[in-house]
Scaffold this motif. Sequence first.
Motif, PDB file in Angstrom:
ATOM      1  N   HIS A 178      -5.345   4.702   7.292  1.00  0.00           N
ATOM      2  CA  HIS A 178      -5.688   3.539   8.127  1.00  0.00           C
ATOM      3  C   HIS A 178      -5.352   3.812   9.595  1.00  0.00           C
ATOM      4  O   HIS A 178      -6.156   3.531  10.495  1.00  0.00           O
ATOM      5  CB  HIS A 178      -4.925   2.315   7.615  1.00  0.00           C
ATOM      6  CG  HIS A 178      -4.998   1.120   8.517  1.00  0.00           C
ATOM      7  ND1 HIS A 178      -6.156   0.387   8.695  1.00  0.00           N
ATOM      8  CD2 HIS A 178      -4.047   0.526   9.307  1.00  0.00           C
ATOM      9  CE1 HIS A 178      -5.918  -0.603   9.547  1.00  0.00           C
ATOM     10  NE2 HIS A 178      -4.653  -0.539   9.936  1.00  0.00           N
ATOM     11  N   LYS A 216      -2.221   5.704   2.170  1.00  0.00           N
ATOM     12  CA  LYS A 216      -3.259   4.742   2.564  1.00  0.00           C
ATOM     13  C   LYS A 216      -2.978   4.193   3.968  1.00  0.00           C
ATOM     14  O   LYS A 216      -3.908   3.962   4.759  1.00  0.00           O
ATOM     15  CB  LYS A 216      -3.358   3.611   1.540  1.00  0.00           C
ATOM     16  CG  LYS A 216      -4.000   4.036   0.215  1.00  0.00           C
ATOM     17  CD  LYS A 216      -4.314   2.872  -0.662  1.00  0.00           C
ATOM     18  CE  LYS A 216      -4.938   3.328  -1.980  1.00  0.00           C
ATOM     19  NZ  LYS A 216      -6.223   4.040  -1.795  1.00  0.00           N
ATOM     20  N   PRO A 218       0.824  -1.216   0.000  1.00  0.00           N
ATOM     21  CA  PRO A 218       0.000   0.000   0.000  1.00  0.00           C
ATOM     22  C   PRO A 218       0.857   1.264   0.000  1.00  0.00           C
ATOM     23  O   PRO A 218       1.996   1.268   0.473  1.00  0.00           O
ATOM     24  CB  PRO A 218      -0.797  -0.119   1.298  1.00  0.00           C
ATOM     25  CG  PRO A 218       0.044  -0.981   2.186  1.00  0.00           C
ATOM     26  CD  PRO A 218       0.741  -1.957   1.272  1.00  0.00           C
ATOM     27  N   GLU A 230      -6.216  11.755   0.069  1.00  0.00           N
ATOM     28  CA  GLU A 230      -6.507  10.403   0.543  1.00  0.00           C
ATOM     29  C   GLU A 230      -7.296  10.450   1.855  1.00  0.00           C
ATOM     30  O   GLU A 230      -8.244   9.664   2.063  1.00  0.00           O
ATOM     31  CB  GLU A 230      -5.210   9.618   0.733  1.00  0.00           C
ATOM     32  CG  GLU A 230      -5.394   8.185   1.201  1.00  0.00           C
ATOM     33  CD  GLU A 230      -6.113   7.311   0.191  1.00  0.00           C
ATOM     34  OE1 GLU A 230      -6.860   6.416   0.626  1.00  0.00           O
ATOM     35  OE2 GLU A 230      -5.923   7.513  -1.031  1.00  0.00           O
ATOM     36  N   ASN A 238     -11.343   9.287   2.878  1.00  0.00           N
ATOM     37  CA  ASN A 238     -11.674   8.450   4.030  1.00  0.00           C
ATOM     38  C   ASN A 238     -12.442   9.216   5.104  1.00  0.00           C
ATOM     39  O   ASN A 238     -12.463   8.823   6.266  1.00  0.00           O
ATOM     40  CB  ASN A 238     -10.391   7.853   4.620  1.00  0.00           C
ATOM     41  CG  ASN A 238      -9.846   6.712   3.790  1.00  0.00           C
ATOM     42  OD1 ASN A 238     -10.213   5.556   3.987  1.00  0.00           O
ATOM     43  ND2 ASN A 238      -8.971   7.034   2.834  1.00  0.00           N
TER      44      ASN A 238
END
Length: 377
Positions: free
Chosen positions: A90, A86, A82, A113, A117
Amino acid sequence: MNKTKTKTARLIVAASETDPDILYATKFWAPDPFVFLQRNGKRTLVLSDLEIDRGRRQADAHEFVMFSELEREVQGKSKKTPTYEKVLAHFLKKRGVTSAAVPANFPLRYAEELAANNIRVRAAEGLYWPEREAKSDKEIEMMGRALRITEAGLKRAIEVLKASKPGRRKRLRWNGKPLTSEALRAEIDSAVLRAGGIPAGTIVAGGDQACDPHERGHGPLYAGSLIILDVFPRDAKTGYFGDMTRTVLRGRASDAQKKLWETVKAGQALALKRIKAGIDGMAIHTAIQEFFTSRGFPTEVRNGRRVGFFHGTGHGLGLEIHEHPRLQKVILKDRQVLTVEPGLYYPGVGGTRLEDVVVVTKSGCKILSHFPKQLEI
């Protein structure tokens, strides 16, 4: 709703060797970007396997997370590694972070990004760490050390110039070779390295080259020519910068050169007397320009070129070589650390700049740099 989840966090993703905000927050040197998260007073760092053990020993943080573990969680059964952003998203989602204040230079791709999210980022207005503006006693001590490193470089420059002799067409020679800006800069930078500093763009500019204030200088140096020595290394231990400028001349100065140099020295003295908390920096800058004009050195355009005093009087100094504030753009505050560096530049005569570092106090200022001012060598 859980208030912890809605409270705005502070987030930086940067390399502390080049980003002052993350270095200020962590006191940890690293050449590659890492994650800093501050939430409810708790500081968490996400570090690579390479850095995490050193980080635990050296960094100012409460919690340390291994990037590779987060990476494996994101990767799962996929064979594709990844991207950094990302993994960052997370990590923040795991922590329940829904919004974060970031510096103005936060990478756009990371912000995109995070937005994908549902994590909102906003650039902090003004200084990311406002407390950086007023230097602590410890910071002032560290900046004093950076200035001692700076002075080691200037001392070596004077030693080499003293040992040099004029040759054909007044070109200076040293150790049997022509003394150039490049050679003298190498001697300054070597002395800085030996003293514990990291050289950063040292200026050794003679004659008309010095009339461009950020010209680093190149080629032969001459007897009877004004030479600007501007040395601004970083302390390799703390990351704080020193910054000092002296203008010197090997041999005897002409009356015009002496008048130029003495005027700049007097202009700097005028500024040093007026600096104190509560004073408008622009008033000091304007007073210097008016003083220079009264001495016959106006700031104007001649033959399409700027002459006189056409740059700022000074700038903030700390973990950046040019940091907030610019002296002439603020009302001065207690504990700001500033350079004071008026200059005059006239092709045909040369350039002169004298620079020292001061701490603003409620009653005046304290000069942190101590290297002597001497025109003729």
